[in-house]
Design an enzyme around this catalytic site. Structure first.
Site, PDB file in Angstrom:
ATOM      1  N   GLU A  81       0.829  -1.205   0.000  1.00 35.35           N
ATOM      2  CA  GLU A  81       0.000   0.000   0.000  1.00 35.35           C
ATOM      3  C   GLU A  81       0.867   1.260   0.000  1.00 35.35           C
ATOM      4  OE1 GLU A  81      -0.441  -2.577   2.008  1.00 35.35           O
ATOM      5  OE2 GLU A  81      -2.342  -3.398   1.273  1.00 35.35           O
ATOM      6  N   GLY A 137      12.759  -3.407   1.411  1.00 37.90           N
ATOM      7  CA  GLY A 137      12.776  -2.254   0.529  1.00 37.90           C
ATOM      8  C   GLY A 137      13.606  -2.402  -0.731  1.00 37.90           C
ATOM      9  N   GLU A 138      13.972  -3.644  -1.104  1.00 33.81           N
ATOM     10  CA  GLU A 138      14.817  -3.827  -2.283  1.00 33.81           C
ATOM     11  C   GLU A 138      14.148  -4.622  -3.397  1.00 33.81           C
ATOM     12  OE1 GLU A 138      19.317  -3.335  -0.902  1.00 33.81           O
ATOM     13  OE2 GLU A 138      18.543  -5.332  -0.447  1.00 33.81           O
ATOM     14  N   PRO A 147       1.338  -7.386  -9.955  1.00 32.23           N
ATOM     15  CA  PRO A 147       2.183  -7.672 -11.127  1.00 32.23           C
ATOM     16  C   PRO A 147       2.612  -6.416 -11.871  1.00 32.23           C
ATOM     17  CG  PRO A 147      -0.103  -8.032 -11.707  1.00 32.23           C
ATOM     18  CD  PRO A 147      -0.095  -7.640 -10.247  1.00 32.23           C
ATOM     19  N   LEU A 148       2.087  -5.245 -11.463  1.00 35.32           N
ATOM     20  CA  LEU A 148       2.420  -4.012 -12.168  1.00 35.32           C
ATOM     21  C   LEU A 148       3.845  -3.547 -11.862  1.00 35.32           C
ATOM     22  CD1 LEU A 148      -0.932  -2.085 -11.606  1.00 35.32           C
ATOM     23  CD2 LEU A 148      -0.199  -3.311 -13.665  1.00 35.32           C
ATOM     24  N   GLU A 149       4.369  -3.933 -10.706  1.00 37.83           N
ATOM     25  CA  GLU A 149       5.713  -3.494 -10.345  1.00 37.83           C
ATOM     26  C   GLU A 149       6.770  -4.076 -11.284  1.00 37.83           C
ATOM     27  OE1 GLU A 149       5.973  -4.379  -6.211  1.00 37.83           O
ATOM     28  OE2 GLU A 149       4.384  -2.954  -5.673  1.00 37.83           O
ATOM     29  N   PRO A 152      11.039 -13.464   0.027  1.00 37.75           N
ATOM     30  CA  PRO A 152       9.877 -13.756   0.880  1.00 37.75           C
ATOM     31  C   PRO A 152       9.106 -12.480   1.222  1.00 37.75           C
ATOM     32  CG  PRO A 152      11.841 -14.875   1.685  1.00 37.75           C
ATOM     33  CD  PRO A 152      12.292 -13.896   0.645  1.00 37.75           C
TER      34      PRO A 152
END
Length: 436
Positions: A61, A314-315, A340-342, A273
């Site tokens: 989010e 954050g990676e 899946p947009l990332e 994970p």
């Protein structure tokens, strides 16, 4: 009114149980026991008041809201913007992306004393929730205190409708306390109306998760990760990234990986994970199956190891840029898949399982544009062996076909670009509410 009073009484009685549950969870993730006062509504004394509070439950989010938060900061430079989360990973993402440009704390447990302290301390003009975050008590308190309420990126699946219908007497009043509910799609809007939302409150604004971009910070992180991959120039490696995995996903991926390596023994598997408390368990699982492993947290180079475990926070977004093929976890079970947009932003071909119920509309758009590969529904319900065989075959064929990979990735990227704009529309409604 009776339902809300019952809800308040029930959660007040359960407050000790909820705190104990957080402490139990902190045994695997110690961050859950930190800043416990914030869970009870005790906000740091230096926080400024009278601004906008925006709740983003966890990492996904926060990432989806990045563009919107940046626009809020630019539009209201003199107002304090407070971003709340409920998970430590979401908290870390807020601090990483925005630092001291926003105020950040946990959203308190939805119990009257806790939410009262929270609102009395911050005194916001507007409170914004996202997707399916419906907190009946704090929503009711906002309305009572004449704090404007906005739900953005509203998402309500058919399963959520069925579950919420069981407590409709509590949920319907909560929904109708919002000034506006901005929904991802027509289907989601209809589901809110089915739950009793007044039609004039709901409208379709599009999906904020399309409003993502590659910035300088992301490019720098990608370059940093790439330096850890010390492949020999004369021996390039194919890279398969399996992202946001849940229990069961790793066993499936490892089984498929064994078959993929029979086609190309030089393939590298990157595993990421979803939850940090599982990092060690996943590492042990990989080693137990006799794979060689490099852990990102050890900061050791990846040369000939079979698997690179990204056991840091954050990676993931930057790691997508290193992959040849991406598989999204959570889509092979009842979790319902992840965004899946990332990877599509990086023009990467994405493979998912048959359960993408969290992203039905996005999935349909990607499939219509031939921008994603989805395994058969039959495979989900069958034995691990058959599912992993289909996954291995699918991934192997993509790794061997560069033109097909490029075409799928470009199609997916086009879908991202064509559907951007929900952040601006959401901001328009914020400005209208703030001006009233």
């Amino acid at each position: 009114m009776f339902s809300l009073l019952f809800y308040r009484l029930l959660f007040l009685l359960l407050l000790p149980v909820l705190i104990i549950a957080l402490l139990i969870r902190s045994r695997r993730n110690p961050d859950y026991r930190k800043r416990l006062a914030e869970r009870l509504g005790i906000i740091p004394s230096h926080f400024k008041t009278g601004g906008i509070v925006l709740h983003a439950a966890s990492v996904g989010e926060v990432i989806a809201l990045t563009s919107f938060i940046e626009q809020l900061l630019a539009t209201y430079p003199s107002l304090p913007i407070t971003v709340t989360t409920f998970t430590p990973t979401g908290s870390a993402q807020v601090q990483k992306l925005f630092g001291d440009r926003v105020q950040h704390c946990y959203l308190p447990i939805d119990v009257l004393p806790c939410s009262y302290l929270f609102l009395a301390r911050l005194k916001p003009q507007l409170m914004i929730f996202m997707e399916t975050e419906l907190w009946p008590n704090i929503i009711a308190q906002c309305q009572h205190s004449q704090i404007k309420l906005l739900l953005i990126n509203g998402r309500l699946s058919n399963n959520s409708v069925a579950n919420y219908s069981k407590i409709k007497a509590l949920i319907t009043p909560a929904i109708n306390r919002f000034d506006h509910i901005l929904c991802q799609s027509q289907e989601n809007m209809e589901n809110f109306i089915q739950l009793g939302c007044q039609e004039q409150r709901a409208l379709v604004s599009g999906n904020l998760k399309f409003d993502i971009s590659i910035n300088n910070e992301l490019e720098a992180k990608q370059a940093e990760l790439a330096k850890s991959c010390t492949f020999k120039p004369n021996k390039p490696r194919s890279v398969w990234l399996v992202a946001s995995t849940h229990p069961g996903d790793e066993a499936l991926a490892l089984s498929a990986f064994k078959q993929i390596k029979q086609q190309d023994k030089n393939t590298l598997l990157i595993l990421v994970p979803r939850h940090p408390e599982r990092f060690n368990d996943v590492a042990h699982l990989c080693l137990a199956q006799n794979f060689t492993l490099s852990k990102r947290s050890d900061n050791t180079p990846v040369s000939q190891q079979d698997i690179w475990l990204i056991d840091t926070l954050g990676e993931l977004m930057a790691a997508f840029g290193l992959a040849d093929v991406v598989t999204m976890g959570g889509s092979f079970s009842d979790v319902g898949g992840h965004n899946p947009l990332e990877p599509a932003l990086f023009k990467k071909p994405v493979v998912v399982g048959s359960n993408m119920s969290n992203f039905n509309e996005v999935l349909m758009q990607l499939k219509d544009h031939q921008g994603i590969v989805q395994l058969s529904e039959q495979a989900l319900s069958e034995h691990l062996t058959s599912t992993s065989a289909e996954l291995a075959e699918c991934v192997s064929s993509l790794l061997l076909d560069e033109k097909r990979r490029q075409k799928i990735g470009e199609n997916a990227h086009l879908v991202v670009l064509e559907n951007q704009g929900a952040s601006q529309l959401s901001l328009d409604y914020v400005q209208a509410l703030m001006a009233r």
